[in-house]
Structure formats: C-alpha cells, structure tokens
Scaffold this motif. Structure first.
Motif, mmCIF file in Angstrom:
data_model
loop_
_atom_site.group_PDB
_atom_site.id
_atom_site.type_symbol
_atom_site.label_atom_id
_atom_site.label_comp_id
_atom_site.label_asym_id
_atom_site.label_seq_id
_atom_site.Cartn_x
_atom_site.Cartn_y
_atom_site.Cartn_z
ATOM 1 N N MET A 54 0.831 -1.209 0.000
ATOM 2 C CA MET A 54 0.000 0.000 0.000
ATOM 3 C C MET A 54 0.866 1.260 0.000
ATOM 4 O O MET A 54 0.583 2.219 -0.721
ATOM 5 C CB MET A 54 -0.923 0.008 1.227
ATOM 6 C CG MET A 54 -1.981 -1.077 1.206
ATOM 7 S SD MET A 54 -3.078 -0.910 -0.223
ATOM 8 C CE MET A 54 -3.599 -2.600 -0.449
ATOM 9 N N GLU A 69 -4.599 10.924 2.706
ATOM 10 C CA GLU A 69 -4.962 9.868 1.755
ATOM 11 C C GLU A 69 -4.103 8.629 1.969
ATOM 12 O O GLU A 69 -4.587 7.499 1.870
ATOM 13 C CB GLU A 69 -4.825 10.379 0.316
ATOM 14 C CG GLU A 69 -5.680 11.602 -0.005
ATOM 15 C CD GLU A 69 -7.157 11.405 0.306
ATOM 16 O OE1 GLU A 69 -7.616 10.269 0.453
ATOM 17 O OE2 GLU A 69 -7.859 12.434 0.430
ATOM 18 N N TYR A 70 -2.831 8.870 2.257
ATOM 19 C CA TYR A 70 -1.928 7.765 2.609
ATOM 20 C C TYR A 70 -2.557 6.949 3.742
ATOM 21 O O TYR A 70 -2.620 5.720 3.682
ATOM 22 C CB TYR A 70 -0.584 8.365 3.022
ATOM 23 C CG TYR A 70 0.417 7.414 3.650
ATOM 24 C CD1 TYR A 70 1.441 6.847 2.885
ATOM 25 C CD2 TYR A 70 0.373 7.125 5.003
ATOM 26 C CE1 TYR A 70 2.370 5.997 3.460
ATOM 27 C CE2 TYR A 70 1.297 6.276 5.589
ATOM 28 C CZ TYR A 70 2.291 5.716 4.809
ATOM 29 O OH TYR A 70 3.202 4.866 5.395
ATOM 30 N N ALA A 72 -5.736 6.719 4.618
ATOM 31 C CA ALA A 72 -6.946 6.007 4.183
ATOM 32 C C ALA A 72 -6.577 4.723 3.460
ATOM 33 O O ALA A 72 -7.224 3.683 3.627
ATOM 34 C CB ALA A 72 -7.793 6.913 3.279
ATOM 35 N N VAL A 73 -5.522 4.807 2.656
ATOM 36 C CA VAL A 73 -5.098 3.638 1.877
ATOM 37 C C VAL A 73 -4.451 2.592 2.793
ATOM 38 O O VAL A 73 -4.841 1.423 2.802
ATOM 39 C CB VAL A 73 -4.101 4.067 0.765
ATOM 40 C CG1 VAL A 73 -3.519 2.844 0.075
ATOM 41 C CG2 VAL A 73 -4.800 4.972 -0.243
ATOM 42 N N ALA A 75 -4.377 2.145 6.062
ATOM 43 C CA ALA A 75 -5.145 1.584 7.176
ATOM 44 C C ALA A 75 -6.048 0.431 6.739
ATOM 45 O O ALA A 75 -6.559 -0.312 7.581
ATOM 46 C CB ALA A 75 -5.985 2.681 7.839
ATOM 47 N N SER A 76 -6.251 0.277 5.449
ATOM 48 C CA SER A 76 -7.117 -0.802 4.974
ATOM 49 C C SER A 76 -6.568 -2.172 5.357
ATOM 50 O O SER A 76 -7.334 -3.123 5.535
ATOM 51 C CB SER A 76 -7.282 -0.711 3.456
ATOM 52 O OG SER A 76 -6.037 -0.932 2.808
ATOM 53 N N GLN A 79 -7.838 -3.265 8.664
ATOM 54 C CA GLN A 79 -9.290 -3.469 8.549
ATOM 55 C C GLN A 79 -9.576 -4.885 8.058
ATOM 56 O O GLN A 79 -10.428 -5.597 8.617
ATOM 57 C CB GLN A 79 -9.874 -2.431 7.596
ATOM 58 C CG GLN A 79 -11.364 -2.613 7.329
ATOM 59 C CD GLN A 79 -11.948 -1.458 6.518
ATOM 60 O OE1 GLN A 79 -11.470 -0.319 6.599
ATOM 61 N NE2 GLN A 79 -12.976 -1.732 5.755
ATOM 62 N N VAL A 80 -8.847 -5.284 7.026
ATOM 63 C CA VAL A 80 -9.034 -6.623 6.458
ATOM 64 C C VAL A 80 -8.723 -7.691 7.513
ATOM 65 O O VAL A 80 -9.503 -8.614 7.740
ATOM 66 C CB VAL A 80 -8.137 -6.805 5.213
ATOM 67 C CG1 VAL A 80 -8.097 -8.258 4.775
ATOM 68 C CG2 VAL A 80 -8.637 -5.920 4.079
ATOM 69 N N GLN A 100 -13.094 -1.194 13.963
ATOM 70 C CA GLN A 100 -12.168 -0.270 13.314
ATOM 71 C C GLN A 100 -11.891 0.881 14.269
ATOM 72 O O GLN A 100 -12.678 1.166 15.169
ATOM 73 C CB GLN A 100 -12.767 0.261 12.010
ATOM 74 C CG GLN A 100 -13.292 -0.821 11.072
ATOM 75 C CD GLN A 100 -12.305 -1.945 10.831
ATOM 76 O OE1 GLN A 100 -11.118 -1.704 10.642
ATOM 77 N NE2 GLN A 100 -12.771 -3.182 10.876
ATOM 78 N N LEU A 143 -8.817 7.892 14.745
ATOM 79 C CA LEU A 143 -9.534 8.954 14.072
ATOM 80 C C LEU A 143 -8.884 10.272 14.484
ATOM 81 O O LEU A 143 -8.570 10.470 15.659
ATOM 82 C CB LEU A 143 -10.983 8.897 14.549
ATOM 83 C CG LEU A 143 -12.110 9.420 13.680
ATOM 84 C CD1 LEU A 143 -12.078 8.819 12.292
ATOM 85 C CD2 LEU A 143 -13.436 9.109 14.357
ATOM 86 N N ARG A 148 -11.101 11.932 10.095
ATOM 87 C CA ARG A 148 -10.536 11.054 9.060
ATOM 88 C C ARG A 148 -9.576 10.067 9.713
ATOM 89 O O ARG A 148 -9.106 10.285 10.834
ATOM 90 C CB ARG A 148 -9.829 11.896 7.993
ATOM 91 C CG ARG A 148 -10.800 12.835 7.292
ATOM 92 C CD ARG A 148 -10.141 13.678 6.239
ATOM 93 N NE ARG A 148 -9.704 12.889 5.094
ATOM 94 C CZ ARG A 148 -9.174 13.430 3.996
ATOM 95 N NH1 ARG A 148 -9.024 14.730 3.907
ATOM 96 N NH2 ARG A 148 -8.798 12.660 2.990
ATOM 97 N N ILE A 149 -9.301 8.985 9.000
ATOM 98 C CA ILE A 149 -8.420 7.953 9.544
ATOM 99 C C ILE A 149 -7.012 8.518 9.696
ATOM 100 O O ILE A 149 -6.494 9.153 8.782
ATOM 101 C CB ILE A 149 -8.399 6.721 8.620
ATOM 102 C CG1 ILE A 149 -9.789 6.084 8.538
ATOM 103 C CG2 ILE A 149 -7.373 5.701 9.106
ATOM 104 C CD1 ILE A 149 -9.919 5.025 7.450
#
Lengths: 412, 412
Positions: A54, A69-70, A72-73, A75-76, A79-80, A100, A143, A148-149
């Motif tokens: 990522m 944005e970094y 948001a990407v 942190a996925s 989450q998974v 989350q 948060l 935002r994340i």
C-alpha cells in the motif's frame, strides 16, 4: 462470590497473520486463552507485506502524497485482518466482532502518518467483552480531529495494543511476534545471548536496539506511563506459562539484575567541530541552532587541545547529518571554528541495567574490557541506568561479545 | 450573472482502476471534465480482482461467514482506490479528497452484503465541491443502523454513483466501464449489434441481459426513480461528446424506437406441473406456496390437455429450481398433480421497445420470424414494452440474429 474475569489483550503482528492458516492459528491461541476463563481483546496488524504494498502504491503515484490519503489507503490492511480474524474465531465457535479505529473510537492528535493516541474509549470494548464477544481491533489507526483515519506510523499496532490494554484495564498485554522474547542482546551477533524472563520498562526503553525489532519503543513508553504489563512472545512456539519475556514495572522485579542487556546502534553519525576559540557559551552557540532545526543531539564530549582551542564532538542520527552540517555552516561566523570532521562508520554500544543505580564500578568494567581488546572509545555518555560508548563500527561484534561475557550475561 | 456550475458524477469500475497507470488515466479524465468548468464528484470501485480476493479469503475461513465481517473485509478495496485516486488527482494539481461511506454518511438498511441505500447526505460533498475539491467516494458501501460498514452487493458501485448523483443533484452520472456503450443486443452473439445513443430507463431495465454486464439493474431502477441521467462509456476510448450511451427519462427521447434491443437470459429453469384435475383456484394453490418460499415466478402458461386435465408451465431462476421442486413436493396432496417435468436447457429471448406501447403487430413479427426458422416457443409472456419467449437454448444465436434483422436493428 465469584472473581471478576481477568482481561487480557493479545496483539498479533504481521507475520502472525501473514496468511489464512496463520490467522486460524491465531484464533486457536485466542481460544486457548479464553478457555482459561479470561476475557480477551485482540489487536491485529496488517497481513505481512500488505502495508508495504500500500505504501508503495501511494508513493508511486506521488512521492510526497497527502498523508490523509496515505492513511486512508494504508489503514485498509488492518481493517481486512480484523474482519478475517473475527471470521476465523467465529468458525471455531468463539463469538467475535471486528472494531475499526473510527468505531471505538480511537482518538488521535490527527498528525496523519504518525499520529499520537489521545484517548481510547474502552466502554464499547468492555461491553462487547461482557457480552462474551471477543473484540478484534484493527491496530495502527485511529480517528483524527478531522474525523478522518489517522495512522500511528510504522509499528504502531504495538502502541494500539497497549492503549487498548490501558483503556480496558487489562491484566496484561501479550504481544505475539516472530521471536520468542527479549534477549540480553542481539542473538545474531552474540550466540550466548540469553532470553530475559522479566525486564523493566526503563531498561526496555534503553535497550531499543535490541528491543525495537521486537517491541516498538513508543509502545513501551506508553506501557510505562499507563503501567500496562507487556509480554512479548512468539506466535509460532508452543504456549506455556513461562513463554516469552515480561516487561513490567520496577516494583515487580525483586532480584534486580545489575546489567540486563547490551544494545548497539548503527544509526549514529559523529560530528566534530574543531579548533573553536574557547569562550563561555560556545556549546550553547552550537546546540541552540541545532535544537531549533529539530535535530536531536545524543552524545557530547568537549575537549581542549594543546593549542588552547576547544574541540566539540557529538552524535546525531544519520538521517540528520546533512541537516546538522547545514546548520553549522550557517553559524560559522558566530562560532569561527577551524574545521568540521564527520564520521559515520561508528557504533554506539550501551550497557543497560536498573541495578546500576545502586552499584558503582559498572562503568569501569566496560572501560577495562574494551581497553583490554584495544578498542578506542571516541565518546562516552551515561544515564542513570545506561553507559554508552561510541567506537569504530568494525569492533561492534568483538565489543558486544566481550561485554556480554564481562557482565556475566552469557547463557550457560 | 454567472451560471451555477454544472455538477457531474464520474464513476469508474474495477477495470478502469485496475492498476496505478489506469488510476492516472482516471485522474486525467476527471481533469478533462473539470477543465470544462464542471464540478466533479468521483465514485470508484475496487481495483479489478481485489474484491474477488477478499471474498475468497472470507469464504475460505468460513463458507457461511458473518456478513458484517465480510463487509468490513470486502469494503477495504474501495477504500484503497478512493485514497489512491485522490492522490493521483492531487499529483496533477487537482485538489481532491477521499470519502468513505461512513464519513459522508451513506446510510443503508444494514442488510449486510446486500444493503439497500436509505439516504445519502449530500451536504458534505456539496461543501467539498464548492471549495473546489473533487470528492472521491468509495463506492459499494455505506453504514448500517448498527454503525458498521454495509456493502451494497456485487456491482453496487453503480448504485452508489447514482445515489451520489441524486444527492448532489448532478446533471449527469457518467459510468466509465470497459465497453463503449449499450448495444441493441450482445455484440458477441450478433455481430451487427448497434450502439444506442439513447435509451429509456424502462427499456434499460428490461434489457437486463444486455445491460447487466454494463450497468447494474439496481442502479437503473434508482436512476429512474430519482430521474438521474446516466451515461455509459468506456474509460479506454477517447473522450468525445458523443461517447457512450445515455440512459434517460422517456420525455428526453423525441423519436422513440419501436424496438430498442433484444435481450436473452440463460438463467431460467422451466417447471411443468402436469395432469392437474381442473378446478378453480388451482393456480393459486401452486403459486401461493412458492411466493411464501420467496421464489420468484417469471413466465406462466396454462393449458388443458385432451384428457381434460390442466398443465401449468412456468419459469423460475435456476438457483431457485431445487427450492421450487421442494415446495411442489410439499403440496402434492393439495394439488394431486400427475407429474412434474423440469428443463433448464432453455433460454428466454426478449424484444424490448418503448414504442411497443403504441404500435400493434410487434409480437406477430416475433412469432413469424421464429416460426420461419422452425423454432418452437414453449412459453410466451408480454409486458407493456417487452415480448418474451422461452425457447430451446440451442436456438439462442439463430433466434437473436433473426430477430435483430427482422426488427430493423442491424447496423449498416
């Protein structure tokens, strides 16, 4: 009257959740702990390799990409893993649900990419656990005030786990990783390195070079402040009560070791400012501009030459070397030094032990041991529980093995 | 007095954001639209293949996994793309920010894995656009009443895009995909298939078999209700004003085609309940229990044999065939039918056109064309703008090509 249940946080790093088989093993570990009657909260990292992929995506698109944005990407990944781990737990009959960072919520200062945790609301997690459900928390993220994340920076999942442990007043925070505990020193360098059963928070912080690969320094600082007992253990080794190493408050250790471990750091660059006309305030004239430039100076030694001129030698992180030289160039007229010398083929070797506080003579053992091997000490610095020396990097292994033996740390 | 800016939603599917190069192309497309002076909101799918990988992970751990956890895992794909697309836009100087479903918020009914959209709060998106920032919205997902991520089901990103377009009162919702528009029929079967410039919502809904690969049926229904003009176009073809096909309200089409397209569906299974003693209410006795079992019956034909007994033939989705047979078995005593026959080597061919409403003779063209080729029609059903026949599947291509020519749809 029944005892209230003991609460345990179990944190699994990237290699422990690297694939579906590993995640199934994680679920079994959680079941094992739960079968003891404990209430368990789980914190997970991203599957090994995912975060790097990522980060690579983000930086390919824009090397200096928007950190929001970094986040948001990147942190996925956690989450998974949180969802998959909850599914794996349910599959073996353990009620579980993913959480989350934004759901808990896990409040941070919003410094995207390197956020610090402000507060963790333990209420929802405690309610979840009281209902017999294992919360599986996505580590590394929270948060920001911007809703935002915000990620905590690399290795931040350890810090997440400790923060969760503090928020739910857990008995212990178990950090599952790919090594089986904390060693007196790096076993790759010193074969006789010995696993420590217990170590204090302070020692762990000082042993960063030994421990940082195991436990993120920031998480230890938080554990110390919040008095969260941390256990480091392998998710690949069999589970026993003696497994791993426990990082605890000093009060929990009756027999304090004089020396707990020996650390090393190759991250130092040495800078010598030579032939400075000696006058009062010369150290301030050099270090104040460096501090303003947010450059951290570690070890310092000042000496006066035969010519009556002063030499000032200090170390900075290698990443800061260029910046430090710029700053010194900028104040050349103020200081009117003769020349600047730099070196980065140096290593900092540190001997750490809480017992040093009450025992004299610890430093002389170090100096004598190194002198016996003909190793020259370029800079020396000491703290309450640590003695550090800067030596030529090529002596790293020789010095560490000799000191490990001299302080009686060798395994039988 | 200046005109208020025109707002456009641009939605990019999985193949349009399959890799970083594609994402860069998406950014250029958005810039192109924005350079016209439009305010643009972007909706993105997961990178091609990612959703399948995530679904595979979930089902490997537990074939019947918790849909709430499934949603947490699967929704990560769009989260990643939204962040990456925002970065790609920023990299070419377009202010942009990602929006997750929970941040907008995108409220759903919480039917995890197949949630329906309740409301989309357009306020934050409108404010974002008014600030000159392109919102990049993660498609396919929203928040359930349980405050957890709920996905809209496969292909839900189209529906997300239409819902966003409705919420921000967009002039148009452009769906970028890997085909360059909507065709009169499947071009893989009928080489002379022709791209349609305009088609009505109603026709598009009926042409599901042609259009479903292009545009998810649910999104068309929502567009029709909310009167959102939808344009389908390729993200790989050069941008022109005539690109793609526009799905619009009937009022926007002056010259209505008699027949717009020819669809087919292999998803039908035929069930014949034979030799039922004829008495009033026999159809209700059969179809009421099927409805209670939530089995959708499509085409129905009732016939009386020479023996005075009734035969009832109908179609259900192939996935429902086994369930339908169970239901019929359960009411065997009530209905006292002779036997049940099933067939699934059948295809439903449909001729669709809004002009049928006002023109007689459309059905006879179909019947004559099929009869001329010796194709037997097993079941016939009609609606206001559609005539469907069930035929033997091996005649699919022959029937479609013949009908395409007969209705004057062939390209020059």
């Amino acid at each position: 009257m029944s005892m209230p249940p003991v609460r345990i946080v179990m944190k699994f790093g990237g290699t422990s959740v690297a694939d579906l088989d590993r995640i199934r093993i994680v679920a079994e570990r959680v079941k094992h702990e739960r079968d003891k009657g404990h209430q368990v909260a789980v914190v997970v990292s991203a599957m090994a390799g995912v975060t790097n992929r990522m980060v690579g995506y983000c930086h390919s698109l824009d090397a200096s990409c928007d950190p929001r944005e970094y986040d948001a990407v990147v942190a996925s990944g956690e989450q998974v893993t949180s969802g998959l781990t909850a599914i794996a737990l349910q599959a073996i009959g353990i009620p579980a649900r993913s959480w989350q960072g934004w759901q808990i919520p896990f409040r941070t200062d919003g410094a995207h990419g390197k956020a610090r945790i402000d507060t963790v609301d333990g209420a929802a997690l405690l309610a979840c656990m009281a209902d017999g459900i294992v919360p599986v928390i996505a580590g590394f993220q929270g948060l920001g005030p911007d809703e935002r994340i915000a990620t905590l920076g690399r290795g931040g999942s350890d810090t997440s786990a400790v923060a969760v442990a503090a928020a739910i007043r857990a008995e212990r925070c178990d950090i599952y990783t790919d090594v089986d505990g904390i060693y007196t020193t790096d076993p790759r360098i010193v074969k006789k390195a010995r696993k420590l059963d217990r170590i204090t928070f302070e020692e762990m912080l000082e042993l960063a070079s030994v421990g940082a690969k195991v436990l993120q320094t920031r998480s230890v600082g938080l554990a110390m402040r919040e008095k969260v007992r941390v256990r480091v253990l392998s998710s690949f080794a069999p589970e026993t009560d003696e497994a791993g190493s426990l990082v605890v408050d000093e009060e929990e250790i009756m027999e304090k070791e004089l020396v707990t471990g020996i650390a090393y750091s190759h991250d130092e660059a040495k800078i010598s400012v030579r032939r400075i006309p000696d006058r009062p305030g010369i150290a301030a004239a050099i270090f104040t501009p460096l501090a303003k430039a947010r450059i951290n100076v570690d070890m310092i030694v000042q000496s006066t030459g035969a010519d009556g001129m002063t030499n000032l030698t200090f170390t900075v992180g290698k990443a800061d070397q260029a910046g430090a030289l710029d700053v010194l160039e900028g104040c050349r007229d103020d200081i009117s030094y003769g020349e600047i010398q730099t070196a980065h083929d140096v290593v900092k070797i540190s001997v750490v032990g809480i017992g040093m506080r009450s025992h004299a003579g610890m430093a002389s053992t170090m100096f004598q041991t190194l002198a016996d091997r003909g190793i020259n000490m370029q800079v020396i610095s000491t703290s309450e529980i640590k003695i550090s020396v800067l030596i030529d990097a090529e002596y790293t292994e020789l010095a560490m093995r000799a000191l490990h033996t001299a302080y009686g740390l060798d395994a039988n």
